[in-house]
Scaffold this active site. Structure first.
Site, PDB file in Angstrom:
ATOM      1  N   HIS A 276      37.587 -13.055 -17.225  1.00 21.20           N
ATOM      2  CA  HIS A 276      38.355 -14.121 -16.542  1.00 21.20           C
ATOM      3  C   HIS A 276      39.829 -13.895 -16.864  1.00 21.20           C
ATOM      4  O   HIS A 276      40.392 -12.887 -16.494  1.00 21.20           O
ATOM      5  CB  HIS A 276      37.795 -15.473 -17.023  1.00 21.20           C
ATOM      6  CG  HIS A 276      38.240 -16.668 -16.250  1.00 21.20           C
ATOM      7  ND1 HIS A 276      38.930 -16.607 -15.071  1.00 21.20           N
ATOM      8  CD2 HIS A 276      38.074 -17.994 -16.506  1.00 21.20           C
ATOM      9  CE1 HIS A 276      39.178 -17.834 -14.627  1.00 21.20           C
ATOM     10  NE2 HIS A 276      38.669 -18.703 -15.487  1.00 21.20           N
ATOM     11  N   HIS A 315      36.414  -9.400  -7.469  1.00 20.08           N
ATOM     12  CA  HIS A 315      36.513 -10.849  -7.603  1.00 20.08           C
ATOM     13  C   HIS A 315      35.264 -11.463  -7.002  1.00 20.08           C
ATOM     14  O   HIS A 315      34.751 -10.964  -6.009  1.00 20.08           O
ATOM     15  CB  HIS A 315      37.756 -11.367  -6.868  1.00 20.08           C
ATOM     16  CG  HIS A 315      38.159 -12.725  -7.293  1.00 20.08           C
ATOM     17  ND1 HIS A 315      37.581 -13.859  -6.771  1.00 20.08           N
ATOM     18  CD2 HIS A 315      39.054 -13.132  -8.227  1.00 20.08           C
ATOM     19  CE1 HIS A 315      38.124 -14.903  -7.359  1.00 20.08           C
ATOM     20  NE2 HIS A 315      39.009 -14.501  -8.252  1.00 20.08           N
ATOM     21  N   ASP A 371      45.097 -10.197 -11.726  1.00 18.93           N
ATOM     22  CA  ASP A 371      45.386  -9.648 -13.045  1.00 18.93           C
ATOM     23  C   ASP A 371      45.839  -8.193 -13.026  1.00 18.93           C
ATOM     24  O   ASP A 371      46.252  -7.666 -14.051  1.00 18.93           O
ATOM     25  CB  ASP A 371      44.150  -9.760 -13.944  1.00 18.93           C
ATOM     26  CG  ASP A 371      43.921 -11.191 -14.383  1.00 18.93           C
ATOM     27  OD1 ASP A 371      44.922 -11.871 -14.640  1.00 18.93           O
ATOM     28  OD2 ASP A 371      42.768 -11.615 -14.449  1.00 18.93           O
TER      29      ASP A 371
HETATM   30  N1  ACO Z   1      34.930  -2.006 -11.632  1.00 15.96           N
HETATM   31  C1  ACO Z   1      33.835  -1.322 -11.250  1.00 15.96           C
HETATM   32  N2  ACO Z   1      32.787  -1.849 -10.594  1.00 15.96           N
HETATM   33  C2  ACO Z   1      32.852  -3.156 -10.333  1.00 15.96           C
HETATM   34  C3  ACO Z   1      33.963  -3.961 -10.709  1.00 15.96           C
HETATM   35  C4  ACO Z   1      35.027  -3.340 -11.378  1.00 15.96           C
HETATM   36  N3  ACO Z   1      36.102  -4.023 -11.751  1.00 15.96           N
HETATM   37  N4  ACO Z   1      33.738  -5.243 -10.327  1.00 15.96           N
HETATM   38  C5  ACO Z   1      32.548  -5.239  -9.734  1.00 15.96           C
HETATM   39  N5  ACO Z   1      32.007  -3.998  -9.741  1.00 15.96           N
HETATM   40  C6  ACO Z   1      30.724  -3.564  -9.129  1.00 15.96           C
HETATM   41  C7  ACO Z   1      29.549  -4.062  -9.960  1.00 15.96           C
HETATM   42  O1  ACO Z   1      29.178  -3.107 -10.929  1.00 15.96           O
HETATM   43  C8  ACO Z   1      28.511  -4.237  -8.887  1.00 15.96           C
HETATM   44  O2  ACO Z   1      28.036  -2.975  -8.528  1.00 15.96           O
HETATM   45  P1  ACO Z   1      26.476  -2.754  -8.131  1.00 15.96           P
HETATM   46  O3  ACO Z   1      26.292  -3.573  -6.878  1.00 15.96           O
HETATM   47  O4  ACO Z   1      26.329  -1.306  -7.957  1.00 15.96           O
HETATM   48  O5  ACO Z   1      25.690  -3.313  -9.289  1.00 15.96           O
HETATM   49  C9  ACO Z   1      29.305  -4.760  -7.689  1.00 15.96           C
HETATM   50  O6  ACO Z   1      30.626  -4.224  -7.864  1.00 15.96           O
HETATM   51  C10 ACO Z   1      29.372  -6.263  -7.576  1.00 15.96           C
HETATM   52  O7  ACO Z   1      29.908  -6.788  -8.797  1.00 15.96           O
HETATM   53  P2  ACO Z   1      29.427  -8.093  -9.539  1.00 15.96           P
HETATM   54  O8  ACO Z   1      29.560  -7.867 -11.008  1.00 15.96           O
HETATM   55  O9  ACO Z   1      28.096  -8.506  -9.001  1.00 15.96           O
HETATM   56  O10 ACO Z   1      30.501  -9.134  -9.035  1.00 15.96           O
HETATM   57  P3  ACO Z   1      30.792 -10.549  -9.668  1.00 15.96           P
HETATM   58  O11 ACO Z   1      31.237 -11.404  -8.551  1.00 15.96           O
HETATM   59  O12 ACO Z   1      29.642 -11.020 -10.491  1.00 15.96           O
HETATM   60  O13 ACO Z   1      31.985 -10.248 -10.690  1.00 15.96           O
HETATM   61  C11 ACO Z   1      34.144  -9.958 -11.577  1.00 15.96           C
HETATM   62  C12 ACO Z   1      33.307 -10.510 -10.404  1.00 15.96           C
HETATM   63  C13 ACO Z   1      33.625 -10.540 -12.903  1.00 15.96           C
HETATM   64  C14 ACO Z   1      35.599 -10.402 -11.406  1.00 15.96           C
HETATM   65  C15 ACO Z   1      34.030  -8.412 -11.582  1.00 15.96           C
HETATM   66  O14 ACO Z   1      34.512  -7.884 -10.366  1.00 15.96           O
HETATM   67  C16 ACO Z   1      34.740  -7.793 -12.765  1.00 15.96           C
HETATM   68  O15 ACO Z   1      34.166  -7.710 -13.848  1.00 15.96           O
HETATM   69  N6  ACO Z   1      36.030  -7.328 -12.585  1.00 15.96           N
HETATM   70  C17 ACO Z   1      36.776  -6.781 -13.677  1.00 15.96           C
HETATM   71  C18 ACO Z   1      37.336  -7.902 -14.552  1.00 15.96           C
HETATM   72  C19 ACO Z   1      38.491  -8.617 -13.891  1.00 15.96           C
HETATM   73  O16 ACO Z   1      39.400  -8.028 -13.347  1.00 15.96           O
HETATM   74  N7  ACO Z   1      38.434  -9.963 -13.969  1.00 15.96           N
HETATM   75  C20 ACO Z   1      39.477 -10.843 -13.432  1.00 15.96           C
HETATM   76  C21 ACO Z   1      38.958 -11.636 -12.284  1.00 15.96           C
HETATM   77  S1  ACO Z   1      40.225 -12.592 -11.581  1.00 15.96           S
HETATM   78  C22 ACO Z   1      40.411 -13.880 -12.656  1.00 15.96           C
HETATM   79  O17 ACO Z   1      39.526 -14.305 -13.357  1.00 15.96           O
HETATM   80  C23 ACO Z   1      41.696 -14.487 -12.712  1.00 15.96           C
END
Ligand code: ACO
Length: 436
Positions: A276, A315, A371
């Site tokens: 987050h 996201h 971010d």
């Molecule tokens: N890098 C690589 N792969 C990713 C990323 C990433 N940053 N984010 C998602 N994916 C992939 C997942 O592995 C998944 O792949 P799969 O379908 O092969 O299993 C797919 O994309 C979908 O991702 P989920 O984890 O299901 O998406 P979710 O909505 O649960 O997560 C989140 C969203 C937590 C923001 C995620 O994208 C992430 O961890 N990003 C990196 C951390 C980040 O930047 N957080 C800030 C968010 S903005 C904020 O809070 C202000």
């Protein structure tokens, strides 16, 4: 607070369902694109609890009706009370946006003047709270200190527990928005081993925050106006984001009818996590680790192999470019004009370019989020990485409080208490130690 009127469902606004276990059919009303989970309870097999939904992480469950922030994740739209984020970032101030989030309308000049005055009046913290901060270890993370001091505010203002009194609610909201920069700055100064700087009420909200952080022996600390403006824009961009993890935490805790300081302390805890608000700190660490643009392909290969995540990408809601990331990218140019270019910018830009063309990211609709670039600005503004999430928390406070205020006035809300699907062992006899 205004609320969207509920449309009376007709047969056409319903979902017909057939339970193949019993052959029975049901019509479930659809309102505002949702069905009520409680309506599913009537669907059941004799002797078993009624049907429920299973939704870890609330990926498709609305927890409230809210009139504060609108997001269209597919189109990349973000609006506070109907006003596009781009217009607010360009034309408004942070305190004006805070007023808008809390009251639902932009203030008149007289309302804004009164609001700014009352915020300014509440910027000081009790000296005992300063001593409380002094009790932390020299290397305590400022987010831990912020979380604890916000929580401690509830002991300084026990009347905050009277959450049914609108005037009292507004007093606590004003106090908390006013004191957040002071608490954040004191946490920073403590970590630096520098003397605390008291608020200077002749300065604006953001200029005062910078002064409390960076002032040394000069009589008045005058931050560069362009930097003040950039930080102000960042605060506006972070001010609310509907039902994200930390806001959900604030609402969930607030649903027990606890005081707002305790609820917001829970929001700060949720924001602290690397998925987050902690992501911008993680982005910077990632960029430093990558080191050079030549090393980007290896890094991307590792991400695609599932070894790590590309932090600052992806996201839950945005399946398009996060509109806030676009504004921040522009703010980078303004800040770097004053501070000189952060050398990590080149790596970030190249990383973004490669990722946006790569099938792995395209297929999963992974775009830069808020971010991805914010850490670069914060670093250019001389903030150590541990302070990044504190900045996010200061910006998000009006949103948390607007959401909390909406929650406590919403007659439909109850104490948050999700169901579970129990998968453990049932009813067995206790085994004495000698027999295990
Ligand atoms: N890098 C690589 N792969 C990713 C990323 C990433 N940053 N984010 C998602 N994916 C992939 C997942 O592995 C998944 O792949 P799969 O379908 O092969 O299993 C797919 O994309 C979908 O991702 P989920 O984890 O299901 O998406 P979710 O909505 O649960 O997560 C989140 C969203 C937590 C923001 C995620 O994208 C992430 O961890 N990003 C990196 C951390 C980040 O930047 N957080 C800030 C968010 S903005 C904020 O809070 C202000």
């Amino acid at each position: 607070m205004t609320d969207t009127p509920t449309v009376e469902p007709t047969k056409a606004d319903s979902l017909s369902m057939r339970d193949n276990r019993t052959g029975r059919e049901y019509d479930i009303p659809i309102t505002d694109g949702t069905i009520r989970a409680a309506d599913l309870r009537q669907i059941g097999v004799k002797g078993e609890p009624g049907l429920a939904t299973y939704d870890p992480g609330f990926v498709n469950t609305a927890s409230c009706r809210s009139a504060i922030t609108f997001i269209d994740g597919d189109l990349g739209i973000l609006e506070y009370r109907g006003y596009p984020i781009e217009q607010l970032a360009e034309q408004s101030t942070f305190l004006e946006v805070a007023y808008l989030l809390l009251h639902g309308e932009l203030p008149t000049q007289a309302q804004l003047d009164e609001w700014v005055l009352s915020i300014t009046y509440h910027t000081f913290i009790h000296e005992n709270l300063k001593q409380f901060i002094e009790g932390f270890r020299y290397d305590a993370h400022p987010m831990g200190m912020l979380m604890a001091t916000v929580s401690a505010l509830s002991t300084f203002y026990p009347a905050a527990s009277k959450i049914d009194d609108p005037e009292n609610r507004m007093l606590q909201i004003t106090r908390l928005i006013a004191k957040m920069p002071t608490l954040g700055a004191f946490a920073y100064r403590h970590q630096q081993g520098k003397p605390y700087v008291y608020p200077d009420n002749s300065l604006s909200y953001t200029a005062n925050f910078l002064a409390m952080l960076f002032k040394m022996s000069e009589p008045t600390y005058q931050a560069d106006e362009r930097l003040v403006h950039a930080l102000e824009v960042l605060f506006i961009l972070h001010a609310d984001h509907e039902q994200n993890c930390s806001t959900n935490a604030v609402r969930s805790i607030g649903s027990s009818q606890v005081d707002p300081y305790s609820a917001v302390a829970g929001g700060i805890a949720a924001l602290y996590g690397p998925l987050h608000g902690g992501a911008n700190e993680a982005v910077l660490a990632m960029l430093k680790r990558i080191g050079t643009t030549e090393d980007i392909p290896d890094f991307i290969a590792g991400v695609k192999d599932g070894k790590e995540k590309l932090m600052g990408f992806g996201h839950r809601v945005y399946k398009n470019y996060d509109p806030r990331a676009k504004i921040i990218k522009k703010a980078c140019d303004d800040v770097f004009e004053v501070t000189g270019v952060n050398p990590l910018l080149k790596i970030a830009q190249e990383l973004e370019k490669i990722a946006l063309e790569d099938e792995y990211f395209v297929k999963r609709k992974l775009y830069p989020n808020v971010d991805f670039y914010s850490g670069l600005i914060y670093e250019a503004l001389q903030f150590p990485a541990e302070m990044f999430t504190v900045l996010f928390a200061i910006g998000r406070t009006p949103g948390w409080l607007a959401q909390w205020s909406e929650l406590v006035q919403d007659k439909e809300q109850k104490i948050a208490r999700p169901k579970q699907v129990y998968t453990g062992i049932r009813s067995r006899d206790f085994v004495p130690m000698s027999e295990r």
